[in-house]
Motif scaffolding. Structure first.
Motif, PDB file in Angstrom:
ATOM      1  N   MET A   1      54.764   2.894  28.260  1.00 31.73           N
ATOM      2  CA  MET A   1      55.717   3.693  27.517  1.00 31.73           C
ATOM      3  C   MET A   1      57.111   3.091  27.594  1.00 31.73           C
ATOM      4  N   ARG A   2      57.456   2.593  28.752  1.00 31.11           N
ATOM      5  CA  ARG A   2      58.781   1.974  28.898  1.00 31.11           C
ATOM      6  C   ARG A   2      58.887   0.660  28.147  1.00 31.11           C
ATOM      7  N   SER A   3      57.775  -0.022  27.964  1.00 31.68           N
ATOM      8  CA  SER A   3      57.822  -1.326  27.302  1.00 31.68           C
ATOM      9  C   SER A   3      57.632  -1.220  25.791  1.00 31.68           C
ATOM     10  N   SER A   4      57.490  -0.019  25.273  1.00 33.33           N
ATOM     11  CA  SER A   4      57.325   0.165  23.836  1.00 33.33           C
ATOM     12  C   SER A   4      58.433   1.071  23.305  1.00 33.33           C
ATOM     13  N   ASN A   5      58.523   1.172  22.006  1.00 36.88           N
ATOM     14  CA  ASN A   5      59.481   2.088  21.385  1.00 36.88           C
ATOM     15  C   ASN A   5      58.792   3.449  21.272  1.00 36.88           C
ATOM     16  N   SER A   6      58.639   4.073  22.410  1.00 38.17           N
ATOM     17  CA  SER A   6      57.809   5.268  22.566  1.00 38.17           C
ATOM     18  C   SER A   6      58.538   6.550  22.170  1.00 38.17           C
ATOM     19  N   VAL A   7      57.758   7.462  21.595  1.00 37.63           N
ATOM     20  CA  VAL A   7      58.251   8.785  21.220  1.00 37.63           C
ATOM     21  C   VAL A   7      57.350   9.824  21.867  1.00 37.63           C
ATOM     22  N   CYS A   8      57.942  10.684  22.668  1.00 40.28           N
ATOM     23  CA  CYS A   8      57.219  11.818  23.247  1.00 40.28           C
ATOM     24  C   CYS A   8      57.210  12.932  22.207  1.00 40.28           C
ATOM     25  N   VAL A   9      56.017  13.359  21.820  1.00 42.79           N
ATOM     26  CA  VAL A   9      55.871  14.492  20.906  1.00 42.79           C
ATOM     27  C   VAL A   9      55.276  15.630  21.729  1.00 42.79           C
ATOM     28  N   SER A  10      56.077  16.656  21.959  1.00 41.21           N
ATOM     29  CA  SER A  10      55.646  17.770  22.795  1.00 41.21           C
ATOM     30  C   SER A  10      55.254  18.953  21.920  1.00 41.21           C
ATOM     31  N   VAL A  11      53.990  19.353  22.030  1.00 44.33           N
ATOM     32  CA  VAL A  11      53.464  20.443  21.201  1.00 44.33           C
ATOM     33  C   VAL A  11      52.967  21.552  22.127  1.00 44.33           C
ATOM     34  N   ARG A  12      53.685  22.653  22.139  1.00 47.58           N
ATOM     35  CA  ARG A  12      53.242  23.790  22.954  1.00 47.58           C
ATOM     36  C   ARG A  12      52.527  24.786  22.056  1.00 47.58           C
ATOM     37  N   ARG A  13      51.338  25.139  22.435  1.00 47.09           N
ATOM     38  CA  ARG A  13      50.545  26.139  21.701  1.00 47.09           C
ATOM     39  C   ARG A  13      50.320  27.322  22.630  1.00 47.09           C
ATOM     40  N   GLY A  14      49.139  27.379  23.230  1.00 45.26           N
ATOM     41  CA  GLY A  14      48.782  28.381  24.229  1.00 45.26           C
ATOM     42  C   GLY A  14      49.398  29.747  24.035  1.00 45.26           C
ATOM     43  N   ASP A  15      50.154  30.187  25.046  1.00 42.30           N
ATOM     44  CA  ASP A  15      50.701  31.543  25.043  1.00 42.30           C
ATOM     45  C   ASP A  15      51.773  31.766  23.972  1.00 42.30           C
ATOM     46  N   PHE A  16      52.358  30.712  23.410  1.00 44.68           N
ATOM     47  CA  PHE A  16      53.352  30.885  22.349  1.00 44.68           C
ATOM     48  C   PHE A  16      52.714  31.378  21.053  1.00 44.68           C
ATOM     49  N   PHE A  17      51.422  31.152  20.909  1.00 42.22           N
ATOM     50  CA  PHE A  17      50.750  31.513  19.663  1.00 42.22           C
ATOM     51  C   PHE A  17      49.700  32.605  19.837  1.00 42.22           C
ATOM     52  N   ASN A  18      49.709  33.291  20.973  1.00 42.23           N
ATOM     53  CA  ASN A  18      48.773  34.405  21.124  1.00 42.23           C
ATOM     54  C   ASN A  18      49.349  35.638  20.417  1.00 42.23           C
ATOM     55  N   ASN A  19      48.548  36.686  20.270  1.00 43.75           N
ATOM     56  CA  ASN A  19      48.960  37.883  19.530  1.00 43.75           C
ATOM     57  C   ASN A  19      50.222  38.531  20.094  1.00 43.75           C
ATOM     58  N   GLN A  20      50.392  38.469  21.391  1.00 42.75           N
ATOM     59  CA  GLN A  20      51.528  39.122  22.034  1.00 42.75           C
ATOM     60  C   GLN A  20      52.840  38.369  21.811  1.00 42.75           C
ATOM     61  N   GLU A  82      52.413  14.870  36.515  1.00 44.53           N
ATOM     62  CA  GLU A  82      52.102  13.562  35.915  1.00 44.53           C
ATOM     63  C   GLU A  82      52.386  13.578  34.420  1.00 44.53           C
ATOM     64  N   THR A  83      52.077  14.682  33.775  1.00 41.99           N
ATOM     65  CA  THR A  83      52.399  14.814  32.348  1.00 41.99           C
ATOM     66  C   THR A  83      53.902  14.690  32.155  1.00 41.99           C
ATOM     67  N   LEU A  84      54.674  15.406  32.957  1.00 39.79           N
ATOM     68  CA  LEU A  84      56.134  15.336  32.852  1.00 39.79           C
ATOM     69  C   LEU A  84      56.641  13.926  33.119  1.00 39.79           C
ATOM     70  N   ARG A  85      56.077  13.241  34.093  1.00 38.56           N
ATOM     71  CA  ARG A  85      56.487  11.867  34.401  1.00 38.56           C
ATOM     72  C   ARG A  85      56.244  10.954  33.209  1.00 38.56           C
ATOM     73  N   LEU A  86      55.088  11.089  32.583  1.00 36.01           N
ATOM     74  CA  LEU A  86      54.812  10.279  31.399  1.00 36.01           C
ATOM     75  C   LEU A  86      55.783  10.620  30.276  1.00 36.01           C
ATOM     76  N   MET A  87      56.052  11.890  30.086  1.00 38.69           N
ATOM     77  CA  MET A  87      56.957  12.307  29.023  1.00 38.69           C
ATOM     78  C   MET A  87      58.342  11.690  29.203  1.00 38.69           C
ATOM     79  N   TYR A  88      58.902  11.779  30.392  1.00 39.38           N
ATOM     80  CA  TYR A  88      60.279  11.301  30.559  1.00 39.38           C
ATOM     81  C   TYR A  88      60.390   9.786  30.590  1.00 39.38           C
ATOM     82  N   ASN A  89      59.278   9.093  30.582  1.00 33.72           N
ATOM     83  CA  ASN A  89      59.327   7.633  30.458  1.00 33.72           C
ATOM     84  C   ASN A  89      59.376   7.164  29.006  1.00 33.72           C
TER      85      ASN A  89
END
Length: 140
Positions: A1-20, A82-89
């Protein structure tokens, strides 16, 4: 990720899209992510690679329309730190309306990072102080 022109695309679904919670937090639609991706592509950045992080990777594969050799769907079969570590790289960011997404870009040491964000973080009228002036905002 550091050696490429990387873009973190963060997609939150789960509880943000439940009925409540959907009425308040269902902000980032597939159209938002497509517009955000296009905004970065329009910046003429070379060789972008989009790393898609989500709690619902199968939904992302079906609904976002991100395909090609420059898109990588990152497995969530790892600890959250680990997910967060990958994201911030990554060098650039397409955020969802979540603080986890925000922390990824905040911890990044990329000097010339571009951050794309929804213009609002909920549907209740709350104006988040997390949104920065230099970000690229997409109306949702």
């Amino acid at each position: 990720m550091r050696s490429s022109n990387s873009v973190c695309v963060s997609v939150r679904r789960g509880d943000f899209f439940n009925n409540q919670n959907a009425r308040s937090f269902a902000v980032c639609t597939p159209d938002y992510y497509r517009k955000a991706k296009k905004k970065l592509e329009d910046k003429k950045l070379k060789d972008l690679i989009f790393f898609v992080f989500s709690d619902d990777i199968n939904w992302c594969k079906k609904k976002l329309g991100f395909n090609g050799d420059n898109v990588i769907f990152v497995s969530q079969d790892m600890p959250v730190y680990e997910t967060l570590r990958l994201m911030y790289n990554c060098k650039h960011f397409i955020l969802s309306n979540s603080t986890f997404s925000w922390w990824g870009q905040f911890l990044s040491t990329s000097k010339n990072k571009l951050v794309v964000s929804p213009s609002r973080w909920n549907n209740d009228g709350y104006q988040s102080q997390l949104i920065q002036k230099d970000w690229i905002l997409i109306n949702c």
